[in-house]
Design a protein around this motif. Structure first.
Motif: not given
Length: 345
Positions: A15-16, A26-27, A40-41, A77-80
């Motif tokens: 996501f980030w 992100a911050q 964020i973590t 796609t691979a990050k889903y």
């Protein structure tokens, strides 16, 4: 650790990273959302935090439509997560949408309802166990990802028939260019209408072997979530999901269970309990779970279990535990710390 049946939502691992690819730090999102940078973590967040993050992204990107289109197209796609990744290896578009609808139950707060009729396939977005509506950008990206699923899976530039939103979504012309169809604002519900014939298109990324691995694992996770047997357990599970949006009433819970108010009352009486007693128990149990999480302050805990007034929470907690929330937390977190230290020797 807070259970998955409480008001907790998993953030996709990438996501980030996706936001960073759009030039958004992100911050900056965390600060805009009014959340601590430690968010964020976090792997899981509350519904309120989840909605705040999406609203912050929308505010930073400037235009809702731009945020929808850019994130939908840039996200790899691979990050889903596995529950979504499995849909990209389905046999065809219909199979993929069916899997997406089923496994969405593992990724609240949104849920999907699919209806096929004539030449149309209508997908309606609903909110799972909460009356709180998500930010417009979250609604838009959810529907955009369903079309993106078909485009990436089939390798074709598919278009929708109609897209409907209940709220303003920014640059409507940009959205119409992306979806390839009219976009209606001010509709009664958020819906994506596809060409039904497209559902038969095979997926180039179909992988039977991978599905044989992923499907049983995902079905087992879904089964565990749905294996709650007694009405009492089901009611408490639903209550815990609804507490952040205020105090759930018997009508809203009965509706989720597809029962009448009277039937639900009768079933609870048969199990020697009542709606009022279960609501008190749900608040008590959630309060203890949240207090065990040191990242949440007392005000947040009070809000997350439905108390707008912190003093009301303090009074209720004294009745439950004969102690204050801060004293209880100090005592139990201290005991856990000592136990962990002892186990290291």
């Amino acid at each position: 650790m807070i259970s998955n049946t409480s008001d907790r939502i998993k953030l996709p691992q990438g996501f980030w990273t996706g936001l960073r690819q759009l030039g958004i730090a992100a911050q900056d999102v965390a600060r805009k959302a009014g959340l601590p940078l430690t968010i964020i973590t976090e792997l899981v967040v509350t519904t309120t935090q989840y909605f705040a993050i999406w609203q912050a992204y929308s505010d930073l990107i400037g235009d809702t439509a731009k945020g929808i289109i850019e994130l939908a197209t840039v996200y790899e796609t691979a990050k889903y997560p596995p529950s979504v990744l499995a849909t990209y290896h389905a046999r065809d578009y219909r199979d993929a949408l069916s899997r997406m609808t089923r496994y969405k139950q593992l990724c609240p707060p949104e849920s999907l309802r699919i209806t096929e009729e004539g030449e149309h396939c209508v997908i309606e977005l609903e909110w799972l166990y909460t009356e709180q509506s998500g930010p417009p950008l979250l609604i838009g990206i959810t529907l955009a990802n369903l079309l993106e699923l078909g485009r990436r899976g089939t390798g074709q530039s598919l278009t929708a028939q109609l897209v409907e939103f209940t709220q303003a979504m920014g640059d409507v012309q940009a959205l119409e260019a992306y979806f390839g169809c009219p976009v209606r604002i001010g509709a009664k519900s958020n819906r994506l209408t596809l060409h039904r014939k497209d559902l038969d298109l095979p997926f180039l990324s179909y992988n039977e072997e991978l599905l044989e691995i992923l499907t049983p694992v995902l079905n087992e996770s879904l089964g565990e979530q749905q294996s709650i047997r007694s009405v009492t357990e089901k009611v408490k599970w639903i209550m815990k999901r609804c507490l952040t949006g205020g105090q759930p009433d018997i009508h809203s819970v009965a509706k989720v269970l597809n029962m009448s108010d009277r039937t639900l009352q009768r079933r609870l009486t048969d199990e020697n309990t009542s709606f009022k007693l279960l609501l008190t128990q749900a608040k008590h149990e959630q309060a203890l779970e949240y207090l065990a999480d040191p990242s949440l302050d007392i005000k947040e805990v009070a809000f997350l279990i439905g108390y707008e007034d912190q003093n009301s929470f303090y009074r209720a907690f004294r009745i439950w535990e004969d102690d204050t929330p801060s004293n209880w937390r100090a005592e139990h977190l201290g005991a856990n710390s000592m136990s962990e230290n002892a186990n290291t020797y």
